[in-house]
Scaffold this active site. Structure first.
Site, mmCIF file in Angstrom:
data_model
loop_
_atom_site.group_PDB
_atom_site.id
_atom_site.type_symbol
_atom_site.label_atom_id
_atom_site.label_comp_id
_atom_site.label_asym_id
_atom_site.label_seq_id
_atom_site.Cartn_x
_atom_site.Cartn_y
_atom_site.Cartn_z
ATOM 1 N N ASP A 132 -10.078 2.172 2.387
ATOM 2 C CA ASP A 132 -10.152 1.509 3.705
ATOM 3 C C ASP A 132 -10.759 2.451 4.745
ATOM 4 O OD1 ASP A 132 -8.964 -0.949 3.025
ATOM 5 O OD2 ASP A 132 -6.942 -0.130 3.287
ATOM 6 N N LYS A 151 0.809 -1.228 0.000
ATOM 7 C CA LYS A 151 0.000 0.000 0.000
ATOM 8 C C LYS A 151 0.842 1.278 0.000
ATOM 9 C CE LYS A 151 -4.020 -2.145 2.149
ATOM 10 N NZ LYS A 151 -5.048 -2.130 3.178
#
Ligand SMILES: NC(=O)c1ccc[n+]([C@@H]2O[C@H](COP(=O)([O-])OP(=O)(O)OC[C@H]3O[C@@H](n4cnc5c(N)ncnc54)[C@H](OP(=O)(O)O)[C@@H]3O)[C@@H](O)[C@H]2O)c1
Length: 267
Positions: free
Chosen positions: A103, A67
């Site tokens: 997220d 990420k």
């Protein structure tokens, strides 16, 4: 089969366990979208942009441990991801790689079912805690981060988020306790010392664990104390739904969300 089928992937290492393909493919099928979603095992996160473009992927999700690499390599980062400095979604916009973090909003959707939450104790200080704490801060929800060790706390201090290690912690009354550590994922550990947990669970109403698909020792203890509990499945679902909306450039209706939810539960 059309030659123009758009290809989407999840990049990860490992990636074999990912349920994202079954969730997104079920969504595509439900709305007759001409897309296919696959797994892409990626060893070197630094190559993520070039691999994405070389393969003509229309979009991608990014999971552990890529990420941060995905953030650094994107042509343009949009929204809260600029603060989090980690992204889980890539979109190909005319050959440019646009990156988002879904997220954080996915977590906010997941806790909506608890009702009004004003004050949160967030256990853990990893990548997930960064996303969650900034999402809470942006929603004007008071958040305190509590972590085992000091090392990762500088990020929170820089963002004016209260943070502490176990040793220095002075408990207050919280509405919601969140476990964003990996304690309970593959072991039976509690995410913080039992004395701290006993104290904060006495006054809280709700407990959320980012780990999904099991009742962790943390959630079991919260349930014993009479709290409403929730595992990380909805967070996974909603980060996926939000990425799906970027992929398909359309809002997702309830029937598609339910199809995606059901696909996540399938083995
Ligand atoms: N549901 C979802 O959609 C979703 C999305 C993202 C992540 N997750 C889950 O969230 C969890 C965290 O992921 P992450 O990417 O943030 O991980 P990470 O960056 O590796 O951070 C892990 C954190 O857990 C703490 N920790 C690890 N083992 C511990 C233990 N035994 N006791 C107390 N603290 C411990 C670490 O503390 P130290 O700093 O002291 O090492 C660190 O703060 C994982 O279980 C992951 O599966 C779920």
């Amino acid at each position: 089969m059309s030659e123009k089928k758009e290809t989407f992937v999840i990049f990860g290492n490992p990636v074999a366990h990912s349920k994202s393909p079954q969730m997104h493919n079920a969504g595509f099928e439900n709305i007759d979208y001409d897309g296919v979603y696959k797994k892409h095992h990626l060893e070197d996160g630094n190559t993520i942009k070039e691999v994405f473009l070389e393969n003509n992927y229309e979009g991608a999700n990014i999971t552990v441990p890529h990420k941060e690499f995905a953030y650094e390599n994107a042509d343009e980062v949009r929204g809260l991801a600029n603060e989090i400095k980690a992204v889980n979604t890539y979109i190909n916009e005319d050959g440019k790689v646009i990156a988002y973090n879904t997220d954080a909003p996915g977590f906010l959707y997941a806790i909506e079912s608890f009702g009004e939450i004003k004050k949160v104790l967030l256990l853990g200080a990893g990548g997930t805690a960064k996303a969650i704490s900034l999402a809470l801060q942006q929603s004007d929800i008071d958040v305190t981060v509590l972590n085992r060790s000091e090392g990762k706390l500088s990020f929170f201090k820089e963002h004016n988020i209260k943070s502490s290690t176990w040793e220095n912690f002075v408990p207050e009354e919280y509405d919601l306790i969140v476990n964003s550590t990996s304690a309970g994922l593959k072991d039976e550990y509690l995410p913080c010392p039992e004395e701290i947990l006993n104290q904060v669970l006495k006054t809280a109403c709700c407990a959320f664990d980012c780990v999904y698909g099991k009742i962790t020792p943390f959630l079991a203890k919260a349930k014993e104390n009479g709290l409403k509990i929730k595992d990380g499945e909805d967070m996974l679902l909603y980060q996926g739904v939000l990425a799906f909306e970027y992929f398909t450039k359309a809002n997702t209706d309830e029937s598609t969300i339910e199809v995606m939810r059901k696909a996540l539960k399938d083995n």
